[in-house]
Design a protein around this motif. Structure first.
Motif, PDB file in Angstrom:
ATOM      1  N   GLN A  22       5.255   6.037  -9.066  1.00 27.58           N
ATOM      2  CA  GLN A  22       5.783   5.133  -8.038  1.00 27.58           C
ATOM      3  C   GLN A  22       4.963   3.855  -7.987  1.00 27.58           C
ATOM      4  O   GLN A  22       5.491   2.756  -7.833  1.00 27.58           O
ATOM      5  N   GLN A  23       3.656   4.026  -8.124  1.00 29.68           N
ATOM      6  CA  GLN A  23       2.753   2.892  -8.128  1.00 29.68           C
ATOM      7  C   GLN A  23       3.100   1.923  -9.253  1.00 29.68           C
ATOM      8  O   GLN A  23       3.144   0.709  -9.068  1.00 29.68           O
ATOM      9  N   ARG A  24       3.413   2.465 -10.430  1.00 30.25           N
ATOM     10  CA  ARG A  24       3.779   1.610 -11.562  1.00 30.25           C
ATOM     11  C   ARG A  24       5.096   0.898 -11.319  1.00 30.25           C
ATOM     12  O   ARG A  24       5.268  -0.265 -11.696  1.00 30.25           O
ATOM     13  N   VAL A  25       6.043   1.611 -10.688  1.00 29.46           N
ATOM     14  CA  VAL A  25       7.324   0.970 -10.387  1.00 29.46           C
ATOM     15  C   VAL A  25       7.096  -0.195  -9.422  1.00 29.46           C
ATOM     16  O   VAL A  25       7.642  -1.288  -9.600  1.00 29.46           O
ATOM     17  N   ALA A  26       6.264   0.050  -8.409  1.00 32.80           N
ATOM     18  CA  ALA A  26       5.975  -1.010  -7.434  1.00 32.80           C
ATOM     19  C   ALA A  26       5.377  -2.227  -8.134  1.00 32.80           C
ATOM     20  O   ALA A  26       5.720  -3.374  -7.832  1.00 32.80           O
ATOM     21  N   LEU A  27       4.504  -1.967  -9.106  1.00 31.72           N
ATOM     22  CA  LEU A  27       3.885  -3.049  -9.875  1.00 31.72           C
ATOM     23  C   LEU A  27       4.931  -3.803 -10.694  1.00 31.72           C
ATOM     24  O   LEU A  27       4.986  -5.036 -10.679  1.00 31.72           O
ATOM     25  N   ALA A  28       5.754  -3.032 -11.398  1.00 31.64           N
ATOM     26  CA  ALA A  28       6.772  -3.645 -12.256  1.00 31.64           C
ATOM     27  C   ALA A  28       7.746  -4.460 -11.418  1.00 31.64           C
ATOM     28  O   ALA A  28       8.152  -5.562 -11.798  1.00 31.64           O
TER      29      ALA A  28
ATOM     30  N   SER B  53      17.800   3.131  -8.058  1.00 34.84           N
ATOM     31  CA  SER B  53      17.108   3.719  -9.207  1.00 34.84           C
ATOM     32  C   SER B  53      15.874   2.883  -9.534  1.00 34.84           C
ATOM     33  O   SER B  53      15.711   1.772  -9.031  1.00 34.84           O
ATOM     34  N   VAL B  54      15.024   3.425 -10.383  1.00 37.71           N
ATOM     35  CA  VAL B  54      13.829   2.712 -10.812  1.00 37.71           C
ATOM     36  C   VAL B  54      14.217   1.348 -11.403  1.00 37.71           C
ATOM     37  O   VAL B  54      13.647   0.314 -11.045  1.00 37.71           O
ATOM     38  N   ALA B  55      15.217   1.347 -12.269  1.00 40.36           N
ATOM     39  CA  ALA B  55      15.639   0.092 -12.901  1.00 40.36           C
ATOM     40  C   ALA B  55      16.139  -0.909 -11.855  1.00 40.36           C
ATOM     41  O   ALA B  55      15.803  -2.097 -11.912  1.00 40.36           O
ATOM     42  N   ASP B  56      16.921  -0.430 -10.882  1.00 44.24           N
ATOM     43  CA  ASP B  56      17.451  -1.344  -9.857  1.00 44.24           C
ATOM     44  C   ASP B  56      16.342  -1.842  -8.932  1.00 44.24           C
ATOM     45  O   ASP B  56      16.395  -2.969  -8.442  1.00 44.24           O
ATOM     46  N   ASN B  57      15.356  -0.988  -8.680  1.00 44.12           N
ATOM     47  CA  ASN B  57      14.200  -1.441  -7.909  1.00 44.12           C
ATOM     48  C   ASN B  57      13.511  -2.592  -8.625  1.00 44.12           C
ATOM     49  O   ASN B  57      13.199  -3.616  -8.024  1.00 44.12           O
ATOM     50  N   ILE B  58      13.281  -2.417  -9.921  1.00 43.68           N
ATOM     51  CA  ILE B  58      12.559  -3.433 -10.683  1.00 43.68           C
ATOM     52  C   ILE B  58      13.380  -4.722 -10.773  1.00 43.68           C
ATOM     53  O   ILE B  58      12.840  -5.819 -10.710  1.00 43.68           O
TER      54      ILE B  58
ATOM     55  N   GLN C 114       0.831  -1.202   0.000  1.00 46.73           N
ATOM     56  CA  GLN C 114       0.000   0.000   0.000  1.00 46.73           C
ATOM     57  C   GLN C 114       0.868   1.257   0.000  1.00 46.73           C
ATOM     58  O   GLN C 114       0.567   2.232  -0.653  1.00 46.73           O
ATOM     59  N   SER C 115       2.004   1.193   0.723  1.00 39.58           N
ATOM     60  CA  SER C 115       2.912   2.339   0.786  1.00 39.58           C
ATOM     61  C   SER C 115       3.955   2.282  -0.326  1.00 39.58           C
ATOM     62  O   SER C 115       4.893   3.056  -0.328  1.00 39.58           O
ATOM     63  N   TYR C 116       3.813   1.332  -1.239  1.00 39.85           N
ATOM     64  CA  TYR C 116       4.742   1.053  -2.345  1.00 39.85           C
ATOM     65  C   TYR C 116       6.044   0.418  -1.860  1.00 39.85           C
ATOM     66  O   TYR C 116       6.562  -0.483  -2.496  1.00 39.85           O
ATOM     67  N   ALA C 117       6.608   0.930  -0.728  1.00 39.59           N
ATOM     68  CA  ALA C 117       7.849   0.383  -0.177  1.00 39.59           C
ATOM     69  C   ALA C 117       8.950   0.259  -1.223  1.00 39.59           C
ATOM     70  O   ALA C 117       9.681  -0.727  -1.272  1.00 39.59           O
ATOM     71  N   LEU C 118       9.103   1.285  -2.070  1.00 41.76           N
ATOM     72  CA  LEU C 118      10.208   1.292  -3.036  1.00 41.76           C
ATOM     73  C   LEU C 118      11.499   1.613  -2.291  1.00 41.76           C
ATOM     74  O   LEU C 118      11.498   2.372  -1.331  1.00 41.76           O
ATOM     75  N   PHE C 119      12.611   1.023  -2.753  1.00 37.94           N
ATOM     76  CA  PHE C 119      13.891   1.277  -2.091  1.00 37.94           C
ATOM     77  C   PHE C 119      14.388   2.659  -2.507  1.00 37.94           C
ATOM     78  O   PHE C 119      14.710   2.874  -3.675  1.00 37.94           O
ATOM     79  N   PRO C 120      14.476   3.599  -1.552  1.00 35.18           N
ATOM     80  CA  PRO C 120      14.760   4.988  -1.930  1.00 35.18           C
ATOM     81  C   PRO C 120      16.177   5.189  -2.467  1.00 35.18           C
ATOM     82  O   PRO C 120      16.426   6.143  -3.183  1.00 35.18           O
TER      83      PRO C 120
ATOM     84  N   VAL D  60      14.110  -6.072 -17.012  1.00 35.50           N
ATOM     85  CA  VAL D  60      13.833  -4.714 -16.546  1.00 35.50           C
ATOM     86  C   VAL D  60      13.344  -3.855 -17.705  1.00 35.50           C
ATOM     87  O   VAL D  60      12.360  -3.115 -17.572  1.00 35.50           O
ATOM     88  N   THR D  61      13.993  -3.970 -18.859  1.00 31.68           N
ATOM     89  CA  THR D  61      13.578  -3.198 -20.032  1.00 31.68           C
ATOM     90  C   THR D  61      12.141  -3.541 -20.420  1.00 31.68           C
ATOM     91  O   THR D  61      11.320  -2.666 -20.706  1.00 31.68           O
ATOM     92  N   ARG D  62      11.843  -4.840 -20.394  1.00 37.17           N
ATOM     93  CA  ARG D  62      10.502  -5.287 -20.744  1.00 37.17           C
ATOM     94  C   ARG D  62       9.460  -4.734 -19.753  1.00 37.17           C
ATOM     95  O   ARG D  62       8.399  -4.259 -20.131  1.00 37.17           O
ATOM     96  N   MET D  63       9.810  -4.789 -18.451  1.00 28.85           N
ATOM     97  CA  MET D  63       8.889  -4.314 -17.412  1.00 28.85           C
ATOM     98  C   MET D  63       8.659  -2.809 -17.532  1.00 28.85           C
ATOM     99  O   MET D  63       7.549  -2.322 -17.364  1.00 28.85           O
TER     100      MET D  63
END
Ligand SMILES: Nc1ncnc2c1ncn2[C@@H]1O[C@H](COP(=O)(O)OP(=O)(O)O)[C@@H](O)[C@H]1O
Ligand SMILES: [Mg+2]
Lengths: 267, 360
Positions: B146-152, B98-103, B89-95, B121-124
């Motif tokens: 951020q929501q999309r990154v969490a999904l990916a 980067s977006v790519a490294d998170n995915i 719910q809070s996404y919990a992305l690693f601050p 990662v490219t595909r996601m």
């Protein structure tokens, strides 16, 4: 601040008071720095610019030894304090809040509140009984004593860094197939690192200029830079002390600037 | 267990704490979620939805009961050994990443080769339309991004099941509508089983293949959106999903006699007693209203009309004082021609009346 309805800086007389205090704070330090470049022996009369006191201080074997000892103690104490403080901060911030949390904060920050002289006497008594029992006389006592009072200084920036960081980050890491160790290595550690480095520097500076506890705990011949300078000044005020102080000041300014840059909130 | 079951929950109970302070979050829940379906857990806050997700993800283990994933018992496996991922719910992305490294995080932890990680990662990134954001930090993204990154990030390791705990609740209405469509598209494109948690009944109805309705630790009803809406199993489901009017009366075979007087035929009686007192539910939009006071139907008096644009809600009182709501489509003039005090007759199809089981 968007709200300008009340601005303390606009209170009448505020600017005058602020400037006075600033002058009181920084004028003596400015004098000290200026007189470290004095050509003459006297610390009160300016006799022209010279760098002579710097090599002179460095040529003094006692200064060299005290400096080396101070650096050893500060480095070891800062590392120990930061390690302990990091573990404490992880324990107090990276899990759900429990009762007794404020008691834990109080315990960790205890050295900030107990008068230093009390800690000093307590450590003196405690260590002297160990000295008798073991016969060990080395720097270990000073390192441990410094580590103890540096813990809260290391703890505060680390806690500030971790607080407010999403508690589910570690859960998310476990969800993404990380083992406990991988989670620590790839999530927790990188998150805590800037805080830990800031804490390390703050602890280092705090240890470097301690006088009271060092005076009580040190054995004969274990002068640190501050206690050496104190002893010198008791005899006669020497421009050599000005030079050492200026260098210490420089080191502190560098470390605190780095501290500021590390703890600054990224926007 | 049927072949096509992705997750099976067997009589799961979860009690938090002990002694006097103990909370029973789940009280004997059994559930089968099919492969490749969009399954929604719907219920009010505190009913145990998150707890059920945690049991499936492995963040908590059940006090009693079992969890099976594709047929194997995973009840006590730690989260990192379960091929199940969560969108928090809070996404919990690693601050700090980067977006790519998170995915790529999940794949990296699994020890997949670098080439595979960067390819995935490219595909996601393309899948969630964030190709241009690969090198940004999460802090530099908007809530929706951020929501999309969490999904990916959760989809990248191709989990057998994706768990989503109220993922849209932090977004504003406009973005929420977009993400609802996006989520549904992702689920169909990837064919991954989605278990979606929400307390928003409209969201549940529009997105799900099947819905499980929960209330205080119990699973009340599982069914596709149409069944849940047209055949609610009890009074709670009938009022939580959509609006319902409740009428009390006596049933005898397929004849229902309202306490207010009139009698009528009913279409279905499953689960309801064949004779005796029952409660029946009827949706506001299933009732027709005529100003004639003749013929069969239920006589009523209008007490209030409220104009909602496309709809006009009409409150009417029956002979015994029971108030019900009727939803009418507003005519072109905007005026339905009914006023407080108007005498009207209510009519509806036999199938529109839902007899509820006694317990409700
Ligand atoms: N860690 C916990 N400790 C104690 N009680 C909890 C804990 N987690 C949830 N609960 C309680 O369990 C019940 C169900 O919570 P939850 O599963 O989060 O509900 P939902 O997600 O449907 O809002 C609530 O009454 C909540 O207070
Ligand atoms: Mg919840």
């Amino acid at each position: 601040m968007a709200d300008r309805s009340f601005d303390i800086a606009r209170l009448p007389g505020f600017a005058t008071i602020a400037v006075t205090i600033f002058v009181l704070l920084y004028l003596p330090i400015a004098m000290l720095v200026i007189f470290s470049f004095n050509a003459g022996d006297n610390v009160a009369i300016w006799e022209g610019f010279s760098l002579r006191w710097y090599p002179e201080a460095w040529a003094n074997e006692a200064v060299k030894q005290a400096t080396w000892r101070s650096l050893q103690i500060a480095t070891c104490a800062a590392i120990i304090a930061t390690t302990v403080a990091t573990m404490a901060a992880l324990g107090t911030t990276r899990r759900r809040q429990t009762r007794g949390q404020s008691f834990v904060y109080l315990m960790i920050n205890q050295p900030l509140m107990v008068p230093e002289i009390v800690t000093a006497v307590a450590l003196l008594i405690f260590f002297s009984s160990i000295k008798v029992a073991t016969g060990y006389q080395g720097l270990g006592y000073l390192i441990l004593a410094h580590a103890a009072f540096c813990i809260p200084f290391a703890y505060l920036p680390i806690r500030a860094r971790l607080e407010g960081m999403d508690l589910s980050l570690e859960t998310a890491s476990a969800d993404l197939y990380a083992t406990r160790w991988q989670t620590f290595r790839h999530v927790t550690l990188p998150l805590v690192m800037p805080g830990a480095i800031a804490g390390l520097m703050l602890a280092f500076v705090t240890s470097l200029d301690d006088v009271v506890i060092t005076l009580f705990v040190k054995s004969a011949g274990q002068d640190t830079l501050p206690t050496y300078m104190l002893a010198q000044i008791r005899r006669s005020v020497s421009a050599e002390v000005n030079a050492i102080s200026t260098l210490l000041l420089l080191l502190t300014v560098v470390l605190l600037t780095a501290f500021f840059l590390l703890t600054r909130k990224r926007t | 267990m049927p072949e096509d079951t992705a997750v099976e929950v067997r009589d799961a109970r979860k009690v938090y704490g002990q002694g006097a302070g103990a909370v029973t979050a789940l009280d004997g829940v059994s559930l089968g979620i099919r492969k490749s379906e969009f399954f929604t857990l719907l219920g009010p806050s505190g009913c145990g939805k998150t707890t059920l997700l945690k049991l499936i993800a492995g963040f908590e283990s059940p006090t009693t009961g079992q969890i099976l994933l594709h047929g194997s018992d995973i009840t006590f496996d730690p989260p990192n050994l379960r091929p199940v991922n969560t969108v928090f719910q809070s996404y919990a992305l690693f601050p700090h990443l980067s977006v790519a490294d998170n995915i790529g995080f999940g794949l990296k932890m699994q020890g997949r080769p670098k080439s595979e990680i960067s390819e995935t990662v490219t595909r996601m990134l393309a899948l969630v339309r964030l190709d241009a954001m690969a090198d940004r930090k999460p802090g530099q993204l908007s809530g929706g991004q951020q929501q999309r990154v969490a999904l990916a990030r959760a989809l990248a390791p191709s989990p057998k099941v994706l768990l989503l705990d109220e993922p849209l609740s932090a977004l504003d209405l406009q973005l929420r509508k977009e993400m609802q469509i996006e989520l549904k598209r992702l689920q169909i494109e990837t064919g991954i089983t989605f278990v979606f948690v929400t307390h928003d009944q409209e969201e549940a109805l529009t997105m799900s293949d099947r819905i499980g309705v929960m209330q205080s630790g119990h699973l009340l009803q599982v069914g596709d959106p149409r069944t849940i809406y047209t055949r609610p199993a009890n009074r709670f489901v009938a009022s939580f999903i959509g609006e319902s009017n409740f009428l009390t009366g006596t049933v005898d075979g397929n004849v229902f006699t309202l306490d207010a007087g009139p009698r009528m035929e009913v279409g279905q009686t499953d689960g309801a007693p064949a004779t005796g007192k029952v409660t029946a539910a009827i949706r506001p939009e299933q009732i027709r209203i005529t100003s004639a006071t003749l013929g069969d139907g239920i006589p009523a008096t209008v007490t209030q009309t409220v104009y909602f644009g496309t709809d006009t809600h009409c409150r009417v009182a029956l002979a015994d004082g029971t108030e019900i709501t009727v939803r009418l489509q507003s005519p072109a003039s905007g005026d339905v021609g009914l006023h407080p005090g108007s005498e009207v007759t209510l009519k509806f199809e036999p199938g529109a009346l839902i007899l509820l089981p006694k317990a409700a």
